[in-house]
Design an enzyme around this catalytic site. Sequence first.
Site, mmCIF file in Angstrom:
data_model
loop_
_atom_site.group_PDB
_atom_site.id
_atom_site.type_symbol
_atom_site.label_atom_id
_atom_site.label_comp_id
_atom_site.label_asym_id
_atom_site.label_seq_id
_atom_site.Cartn_x
_atom_site.Cartn_y
_atom_site.Cartn_z
ATOM 1 N N VAL A 13 0.796 -1.130 0.000
ATOM 2 C CA VAL A 13 0.000 0.000 0.000
ATOM 3 C C VAL A 13 0.832 1.180 0.000
ATOM 4 C CG1 VAL A 13 -1.161 1.460 1.582
ATOM 5 C CG2 VAL A 13 -2.174 -0.612 0.877
ATOM 6 N N SER A 24 -7.651 -2.476 -4.726
ATOM 7 C CA SER A 24 -6.573 -1.783 -5.437
ATOM 8 C C SER A 24 -5.532 -1.305 -4.440
ATOM 9 C CB SER A 24 -7.124 -0.571 -6.195
ATOM 10 O OG SER A 24 -7.410 0.496 -5.290
ATOM 11 N N ASP A 25 -4.291 -1.172 -4.893
ATOM 12 C CA ASP A 25 -3.336 -0.429 -4.085
ATOM 13 C C ASP A 25 -3.812 1.022 -4.039
ATOM 14 O OD1 ASP A 25 -1.149 0.207 -2.550
ATOM 15 O OD2 ASP A 25 0.278 -0.853 -3.818
ATOM 16 N N CYS A 26 -3.302 1.766 -3.088
ATOM 17 C CA CYS A 26 -3.902 3.066 -2.779
ATOM 18 C C CYS A 26 -3.544 4.122 -3.813
ATOM 19 C CB CYS A 26 -3.501 3.493 -1.382
ATOM 20 S SG CYS A 26 -4.161 2.367 -0.151
ATOM 21 N N ALA A 68 -4.154 3.369 -7.048
ATOM 22 C CA ALA A 68 -3.873 2.641 -8.288
ATOM 23 C C ALA A 68 -4.966 2.822 -9.330
ATOM 24 C CB ALA A 68 -3.665 1.159 -7.993
#
Length: 771
Positions: free
Chosen positions: A2, A292-294, A296
Amino acid sequence: MVGLTPQHYGNAIALMTYLASTALADNKFPDCTSGPLSKLAVCDTSRDVTTRAQSLVDAMSFAEKVNNTQYEAPGVPRLGLPAYNWWSEALHGVAGAPGVHFADSGPFSYATSFAQPILLGASFDDELVKQVATVVGTEGRAFGNAGRAGLDYWTPNINPFRDPRWGRGQETPGEDPLHVSRYVYHLVDGLQGGIGPARPQIAATCKHFAAYDMEDWNGVSRHEFDARVSTQDLAEFYLPSFKSCVRDAQVDAVMCSYNALNGVPTCADPYLLQTLLREHWDWDQPGHWVVSDCGAIDDIYIGHNYTKTGAEAAAVALNAGTDLDCGTVFPKHLGEAAEQGLYTNQTLDRALVRLYSSLVKLGYFDPAEKQPYGSIGWKDVDTPAAEQLAHKAAVEGIVLLKNDQTLPLKAKGTLALIGPYANATKQMQGNYQGPPKYIRTLEWAATQHGYQVQYSPGTAINNSSTAGFAAALAAAKDADVVLYAGGIDNTIESETLDRTTITWPGNQLSLISELSNLHKPLIVIQFGGGQVDDTPLLTNPHVNALLWAGYPSQEGGAAIFDILTGKAAPAGRLPITQYPAAYTAQVPMTEMGLRAGGDNPGRTYRWYDKAVVPFGFGLHYTSFEVSWDRGRLGPYNTAALVNRAPGGSHVDRALFDTFRVQVQNTGTVTSDYVALLFVKTEDAGPEPYPLKTLVGYTRVQQVKPGERRSVEIEVTLGAMARTAANGDLVLYPGKYTLQVDVGERGYPTARVSVHGKEVVLDHFPQPPEGR
């Protein structure tokens, strides 16, 4: 994982901090007894997971659904559904995150802080990994039960450590796909409370899917980087740890990454999220979801320019199989995307049902008496047993790289403690950390062991000042032993920060050189997740001993001094290759290929043979002899091996054979021994052949002087197989050489022959045309 949020996007996502807010967390359990929710099936524990989750989603309006697709979900007040923050962290202990709230003091003001994964991985001890993860999962559940965290945690990071410059390599267990795969299997088992449990302790999240291992190199940022990866490398190196996590360990959540993969952002890629993840690996059971990654999903249209608008980005991510946005694109743009007909209501409902099915499994909607983990609380955090385990984890991972018989230290006296880590505290934790109850410094540990300590840091991690040299040298002149503690830290390697060099910082090397000129016993402790080129220390005859300690965390000083004094014997092995300094000029970080060829010198021990210190290296205070337990091995037949695989299981996990070796301690010190089993071939399958491949390992505990142990190393069909150009996992006939340990010790090898026709163990789904 993250992310530090991409600041140039201006998103309103909170940045992670070491000290979390003292306010109580947003996460409160819903009232399923008398509140509005009690009228819905979500509160009926007799119903199945999906029915319960579906009833909640069906009761929401469209706007309420859209609002709850973000990590900081506001809930639905009219239904009695409280807010829930999905972003909790626990990489090596419960850690600071937007969803985790430590108190200022007293209960829930700290948690056990274990060694960083790169050091835990160096133990090559699967059972230890599971034990550590069980404690982390228990403490995570305690925070969740108290409303100070969520019930899901965005851990572990299982991207293999491909390039030595990567700033987040410290978060991973190492570079070898088999090792990382076994590590994550046992880690998820411990975190979740079993393999695919109906009622998990917490929900773990494997990240970052996929081919993510670069932060910001030469102006190329992870937010716009397109990782160009061959199908062969993807199946052989970048994906096995995820297959282990998803298919085998049955993790509850997966995080897609910032980068694109062969032209498509991973969070917008149905080939990754549907074809591979949910279909090929059979990961579409209730409560399995993708986050999702933060930031993304912002990257889909801002960084990668894959779509033109936020609405299009939101829709392609949702349609591809991303269920939760660690960001604000979903709540801001899904309404607009719906108006444009870019996705269906059924697709939105599917994402929410996946998310709330996870919370149903976790007992979020159950009365306390029906929650199997409901009694876990503050009494279960940082227990004496957890502290002992943190100590053991740090000890088992420490690697002895050089020793001219100076160690273990044989007498008490005056010890000069020098270097930027000499009295380090938080520095020893690495990243993604939380506040521990204590941190054992080197100075504290030296005093506990009876040394008179003369402390003088001498220099910082990385600067040009020599102002502290004179005081450090004066302290060393008056000491019986000199201990230098340095290396790299999060000011040099971290999320968003890749290294440009892999050398020791020049100021530190200069001070070490001047200390060595005193000709006092000089021991260097090297900290950091990534390796640095130790050539200047290994070749300096007046640097008497060198240990790598990674990020040992709260028990760091105590664990290191147990090794230095012989209370414990070193047996860790390097889980990564130590490359020469010149390597960084030979290959760009953006080159994703593993095999040597053209301008690529090769990556990892499988394809690179000029290491300063090789993968798997580690010295002991004693000596071992290893011999094969059986004179004749095999022969083997591919068809027979496959046919005897248990029905209903994945054939690549079936046993090839259990190899037995005799390990004898021929020295005078009781010690663990890590038996690493490699295989090499020059005729099984097509060229090029890897230099060698790790196919199995085990850690033998406490072998006494003179004792001989029979050690079993299980090797699966998948471990013996090779990956074809199209990604298929193939067991090839041919001749194989088995080798125990890293080769420098001269241990005997064994030859085995595999007859028959080549057999495909796993047919890899082919990527879409043009990828």
